[in-house]
Design an enzyme around this catalytic site. Structure first.
Site, PDB file in Angstrom:
ATOM      1  N   GLY A   1      16.918   7.527   1.043  1.00 18.93           N
ATOM      2  CA  GLY A   1      17.861   8.206   1.952  1.00 18.93           C
ATOM      3  C   GLY A   1      18.999   8.905   1.225  1.00 18.93           C
ATOM      4  O   GLY A   1      19.274  10.096   1.470  1.00 18.93           O
ATOM      5  N   ALA A   2      19.647   8.185   0.313  1.00 17.46           N
ATOM      6  CA  ALA A   2      20.802   8.775  -0.381  1.00 17.46           C
ATOM      7  C   ALA A   2      20.353   9.968  -1.228  1.00 17.46           C
ATOM      8  O   ALA A   2      21.016  11.012  -1.271  1.00 17.46           O
ATOM      9  CB  ALA A   2      21.481   7.721  -1.259  1.00 17.46           C
TER      10      ALA A   2
ATOM     11  N   ALA B   1      19.632   2.130   4.271  1.00 14.54           N
ATOM     12  CA  ALA B   1      20.076   2.221   2.865  1.00 14.54           C
ATOM     13  C   ALA B   1      19.537   1.030   2.067  1.00 14.54           C
ATOM     14  O   ALA B   1      19.388  -0.073   2.589  1.00 14.54           O
ATOM     15  CB  ALA B   1      21.599   2.248   2.801  1.00 14.54           C
TER      16      ALA B   1
ATOM     17  N   LYS C   1      11.169   8.958   2.293  1.00 14.52           N
ATOM     18  CA  LYS C   1       9.891   8.993   1.552  1.00 14.52           C
ATOM     19  C   LYS C   1       9.288   7.596   1.489  1.00 14.52           C
ATOM     20  O   LYS C   1       9.989   6.584   1.663  1.00 14.52           O
ATOM     21  CB  LYS C   1      10.091   9.536   0.128  1.00 14.52           C
ATOM     22  CG  LYS C   1      11.100   8.783  -0.747  1.00 14.52           C
ATOM     23  CD  LYS C   1      10.520   7.724  -1.647  1.00 14.52           C
ATOM     24  CE  LYS C   1      11.609   7.049  -2.483  1.00 14.52           C
ATOM     25  NZ  LYS C   1      11.324   5.766  -3.013  1.00 14.52           N
TER      26      LYS C   1
ATOM     27  N   ASP D   1      15.255  10.272  -8.150  1.00 17.55           N
ATOM     28  CA  ASP D   1      14.476  10.678  -6.975  1.00 17.55           C
ATOM     29  C   ASP D   1      14.951  11.995  -6.369  1.00 17.55           C
ATOM     30  O   ASP D   1      14.280  12.538  -5.486  1.00 17.55           O
ATOM     31  CB  ASP D   1      14.620   9.615  -5.879  1.00 17.55           C
ATOM     32  CG  ASP D   1      13.490   8.599  -5.896  1.00 17.55           C
ATOM     33  OD1 ASP D   1      12.534   8.791  -6.648  1.00 17.55           O
ATOM     34  OD2 ASP D   1      13.588   7.626  -5.135  1.00 17.55           O
TER      35      ASP D   1
ATOM     36  N   SER E   1      17.769  11.916  -0.745  1.00 20.84           N
ATOM     37  CA  SER E   1      17.396  13.038   0.122  1.00 20.84           C
ATOM     38  C   SER E   1      18.645  13.728   0.674  1.00 20.84           C
ATOM     39  O   SER E   1      18.701  14.966   0.743  1.00 20.84           O
ATOM     40  CB  SER E   1      16.509  12.518   1.264  1.00 20.84           C
ATOM     41  OG  SER E   1      15.996  13.586   2.008  1.00 20.84           O
TER      42      SER E   1
END
Ligand SMILES: C[C@@](CO)(OP(=O)(O)O)[C@H](O)COP(=O)(O)OP(=O)(O)OC[C@H]1O[C@@H](n2ccc(N)nc2=O)[C@H](O)[C@@H]1O
Ligand SMILES: Nc1ncnc2c1ncn2[C@@H]1O[C@H](COP(=O)(O)OP(=O)(O)O)[C@@H](O)[C@H]1O
Length: 351
Positions: free
Chosen positions: A121-122, A115, A11, A167, A124
């Protein structure tokens, strides 16, 4: 049992304002986010032994990403935990508790989203794990041979997502479009985007800790509102400019890591389009005004200047200095990716 797969998207935050600090230590936000087509690859398979076996690799390979960043392939910036601290692992623990499933999971995670970049990333990966594991549990619940398991509903997944991170709820909803997140990030409102938008993202090879950036940030006064950005992206793209893209964490992140500011200057020097840091950093992006521009031309220009700088530095200081741990834009390295907003839902494939 079959394998369940999906491709968790990253994102970008197009707007982020800090409205206040809460008693629980979190910050009250107004942020506007889009999911982008830079995606990890995740596969999850139920197995009999009650263990979680997680393997994590960089795509196309750790050494290819290290080369782009100008770091040694064992540099810590490329370390993604494969232990219980990985959010995928924590998501599966929550699924097991909630469903009563007593077997284990074999998980493969291919990383493309850097990262500590502010690209989620984590989070998602965690949301995708909840969706894949819930689909697997639903199939197990139907199978007469299996132990009794409880099917998980949307409300269960939402509650688990909130426990995993601010998130994560955003990534649970696999629709396209633009989202406004308030509260600590979990109060979501989705808006249709009439067309896709193109960006070029630059990750300067340093990871920033979200907690540390928030610890050093200041509550804004007066505060800006995300309404303007939502209206611009959804109705009036001609009004998108440097003035409306805003991130209240940007100056704090630049103070914590000079590489973030350098990357932003580099982007501003190479492109006349608006640029901004995403989330708590360290990555930044340029929004491309022309909807027909694929971003590849700008990405190619950035790659050229990165490689010229890499060669210059390499001639000056020798290759050993270039691959010193932690070197980044300073030494020429950076991940550069042309990306678009996701316009289609992330599917679950079962095979
Ligand atoms: C900054 C943002 C913007 O989208 O994204 P990233 O840069 O992480 O991608 C988010 O607010 C990050 O969300 P997420 O990465 O899920 O953070 P969490 O795990 O919930 O929180 C990590 C730490 O950040 C701080 N935190 C997080 C969210 C928030 N609204 N206020 C905070 O103060 C807290 O100290 C918390 O312990
Ligand atoms: N599945 C995962 N992918 C990447 N990092 C992970 C994962 N699970 C846990 N982590 C840890 O979380 C940290 C930040 O995660 P990430 O979501 O990539 O950053 P950001 O919060 O900046 O978007 C990483 O530095 C890493 O140590």
């Amino acid at each position: 049992m079959p394998t369940y797969r999906t491709s968790p998207p990253g994102k970008l935050n197009l707007f982020l304002e800090i409205l206040g600090k809460r008693d629980d230590g979190f910050h009250e936000l107004d942020t506007v986010m889009v999911a982008i087509d830079l995606r990890d690859e995740l596969s999850v398979r139920p197995i009999e032994p009650p263990e979680i076996s997680l393997s994590v690799d960089w795509l196309p390979s750790r050494s290819a990403i290290a080369d782009e960043l100008g770091v040694a392939s064992d540099a810590s910036v490329l370390d993604v935990p494969a232990d219980p601290s990985n959010l995928v692992h924590r998501a599966l623990d929550l699924v097991n508790q909630a469903s009563g499933y007593r077997g284990g999971w074999e998980v493969g995670l291919g990383k493309r989203i850097p990262a500590g970049a502010g690209m989620g990333g984590a989070s998602s990966d965690a949301a995708a794990t909840l969706r894949l594991a819930a689909a697997a549990i639903e199939d197990l619940a139907r199978s007469p041979a299996s132990d009794r398991v409880r099917t998980l509903h949307d409300a269960d997944l939402k509650s688990m997502a909130e426990q995993l991170g601010s998130d994560v709820p955003f990534f649970l909803n696999p629709t396209s479009g633009l989202a406004r997140a308030r509260g600590r990030g979990e109060k979501l409102q989705f808006f249709d985007l009439p067309r896709s938008h193109e960006f070029v993202v630059v990750y300067p090879g340093v990871a920033l800790s979200t907690a540390e950036v928030y610890r050093n940030c200041h509550v804004s006064d007066p505060v800006r509102t995300g309404d303007v950005v939502i209206d611009a992206f959804c109705n009036e793209p001609s009004t998108i400019s440097e003035k409306i893209l805003y991130n209240a964490l940007q100056s704090t992140a630049c103070g914590l890591s000079p590489q973030v500011g350098e990357a932003l200057h580099w982007l501003a020097d190479t492109s006349s389009n608006p640029c901004l840091m995403t989330g708590s950093g360290s990555a930044s992006f340029v929004w491309l005004a022309d909807p027909n521009d694929s971003g590849r031309t700008l990405a190619a220009d950035l790659v050229r200047t990165r490689d010229q700088r890499t060669n210059r530095l390499s001639e000056q200081s020798g290759p050993e200095a270039m691959i010193a741990e932690g070197s980044s834009v300073r030494s020429g390295g950076a991940l550069i990716r042309a990306v678009s907003t996701c316009m289609a839902a992330s599917e679950i494939l079962i095979a």
